[in-house]
Design a protein around this motif. Structure first.
Motif, PDB file in Angstrom:
ATOM      1  N   ILE A  55      -8.635   3.151  -1.583  1.00 30.53           N
ATOM      2  CA  ILE A  55      -8.109   2.147  -0.664  1.00 30.53           C
ATOM      3  C   ILE A  55      -8.770   2.283   0.709  1.00 30.53           C
ATOM      4  N   MET A  58     -12.121   0.693   0.349  1.00 32.37           N
ATOM      5  CA  MET A  58     -12.072  -0.747   0.106  1.00 32.37           C
ATOM      6  C   MET A  58     -11.792  -1.529   1.377  1.00 32.37           C
ATOM      7  N   LEU A  81      -8.409  -6.183  -2.561  1.00 32.30           N
ATOM      8  CA  LEU A  81      -7.391  -5.146  -2.378  1.00 32.30           C
ATOM      9  C   LEU A  81      -5.952  -5.635  -2.532  1.00 32.30           C
ATOM     10  N   THR A 105       0.841  -1.212   0.000  1.00 33.67           N
ATOM     11  CA  THR A 105       0.000   0.000   0.000  1.00 33.67           C
ATOM     12  C   THR A 105       0.870   1.254   0.000  1.00 33.67           C
TER      13      THR A 105
END
Length: 502
Positions: free
Chosen positions: A312, A315, A325, A277
């Protein structure tokens, strides 16, 4: 003569007995001359078939509840709310009728029961009547006309926070003007007004008390009803609690949830979800990337940092996007931004248009100055900035919509029995919300569901969840409990994304 002169709570006090007698006689005469405020008309239920998806047709009843558009104006314009009753199939007749409150704001209580959550409704009605209410402005309850204006984002440009906020604010202002020109009273769409509807529903049912059962925003409405009309409540079930001052979410809750999912993702081969991420966000901070959305007929979109922060953060909160994800981010790290493009276009569409009821309700519930300051401070620390809340709270500034004020958002204390149900992977209404509320409820009970997100597994992931809800609403003893549901199974192949569209 002032009203206070005729009430024991007024500041005017009569000390002379003769005057007191005369005043009492005058007050009785005035009371006789003023007609008592009429209560809501009794509900006239008619046969109705609730057509579920996968569980057949269910015999039920439907009625229209007529309520004041503004409860402060009982003789003013009226609204008509639809309510479906599922008659009790068993039980001892002692439990209060249960009113289900959908989330959103803007969800339909009637439609919720049609879907995969039906088995829980079916079990609750074995003890008492269940009423599926479409709240004012939602579902079949006279929603205001759809606004013709929407924000159009340029696929060739990455989303920039300030530019995007200005665009959606302009759209919201146009929508407000449209609704007002159409005669829509936006001030009628507040959680406090809906709480008044619930007390009217209780009186129309001619019962001393009802129980409430809410999910997400439905818990926010239930808690407002506890504050404003608690004497008419027997029990309350809160699934995914949104407290009086929780409408604005805390950004660092997304960072904490990312760490929890990172641990679970290892079993499916994703060894560094948190790092993935961070790396994708850093790449987008350096320069926008291009992705082609297979879900949107091959549209190419320029993806920026803020696009990804919004996507994100959102999600993370619900089961199916959670499952996608890690693979979406892994693909982006290899240079394939197509799956992320799907998510970005879905995300942009979520705030391109505004429904009147949802916008007015959220702005009216608002946030305390302390909550706003805390959210802004956390946004500066979060990987996702303020993407979890965008475009709130700024969208409400200057629109002239109602604000329910600090009394509405203040601490809540009650002895009404409440069952708090929370999922450890819920990124919309995290367990911390319920933990903060719990001390104010002397009769509060907790059910923590490990691995449950803000989705169906919070309902049906473990049979004991429904049993706890049923038992609590029936008045049986329910103790603080921790249950487990299966953890998410993460997609590992592109063909598993978006229903196999790849």
């Amino acid at each position: 003569m002032t009203r206070n002169a005729c009430t024991s709570s007024g500041r005017f006090q009569v000390r002379r007995p003769v005057v007191a007698v005369a005043l009492a006689a005058l007050c009785l005469a005035l009371a006789a001359a003023i007609p008592a405020q009429a209560g809501p008309a009794a509900l006239a239920f008619e046969p109705y078939t609730l057509q579920t998806k996968g569980h057949g047709d269910v015999p039920a009843e439907i009625a229209t509840l007529e309520v004041p558009r503004r409860h402060s104006e009982p003789d003013g314009p009226r609204l008509h709310l639809k309510v479906v009753r599922l008659r009790a199939t068993a039980g001892n007749g002692r439990a209060a009728p249960v009113v289900y409150l959908a989330g959103g704001p803007g969800g339909s209580g009637i439609d919720t029961a049609r879907g995969p959550r039906w088995p829980v409704f079916d079990q609750v009605r074995r003890e008492t009547d269940v009423l599926l209410l479409d709240q004012r402005g939602a579902g079949q309850s006279e929603p205001p006309p759809e606004c013709p204006h929407e924000t159009r984002f340029d696929d060739a440009q990455p989303l920039q926070r300030d530019t995007a906020l200005a665009a959606v604010q302009a759209t919201a202002a146009k929508c407000i003007a449209f609704w007002r020109q159409a005669g829509v009273d936006l001030g009628a769409y507040t959680t406090a007004e809906s709480a008044g509807d619930l007390d009217d529903l209780r009186r129309a049912l001619d019962v001393p008390k009802i129980s409430l059962w809410g999910m997400s925003y439905g818990t926010h409405l239930a808690l407002a009803t506890v504050r404003l009309h608690g004497a008419g409540l027997e029990r309350v079930v809160l699934m995914g609690s949104e407290g009086p001052d929780d409408t604005l979410k805390l950004p660092l809750s997304s960072d904490a949830l990312l760490q929890e999912l990172a641990v679970l993702a290892r079993k499916d081969g994703f060894d560094d979800l948190a790092g993935s991420t961070t790396r994708v966000l850093q790449a987008l901070r350096e320069q926008p990337r291009q992705g082609r959305s297979q879900m949107h007929e091959g549209r190419q979109v320029s993806i920026g940092l803020y696009d990804a922060q919004i996507v994100i953060a959102n999600m993370l909160g619900q089961r199916v996007p959670q499952q996608w994800l890690p693979l979406v981010l892994r693909e982006a790290e290899t240079g394939n931004y197509d799956p992320l493009a799907d998510m970005v276009l879905i995300g942009r569409a979520q705030f391109a248009k505004f429904p009147a009821m949802g916008l007015a309700m959220d702005v009216a519930s608002g946030q305390s100055p302390q909550r706003r300051a805390l959210a802004e401070a956390q946004a500066r620390q979060s990987l996702f900035g303020d993407g979890l809340n965008f475009p709130f709270p700024a969208i409400g500034d200057g629109l002239g919509l109602a604000d329910l004020g600090e009394g509405f958002r203040g601490p809540l204390h009650s002895d009404v029995p409440v069952l708090f149900i929370s999922g450890t992977l819920d990124g919309r209404t995290p367990p911390a919300n319920a933990e903060a509320l719990r001390p104010g409820f002397s009769n509060g009970h907790s059910l923590l569901v490990r691995n449950a997100s803000h989705h169906n597994e919070l309902w049906t992931g473990n049979p004991a969840i429904a049993r706890s809800i049923v038992g609590f609403l029936a008045g049986r003893v329910v103790r603080d409990t921790v249950l487990d549901v299966p953890p998410p199974v993460f997609a590992t192949r592109s063909s598993e994304l978006l229903g196999g569209k790849r």
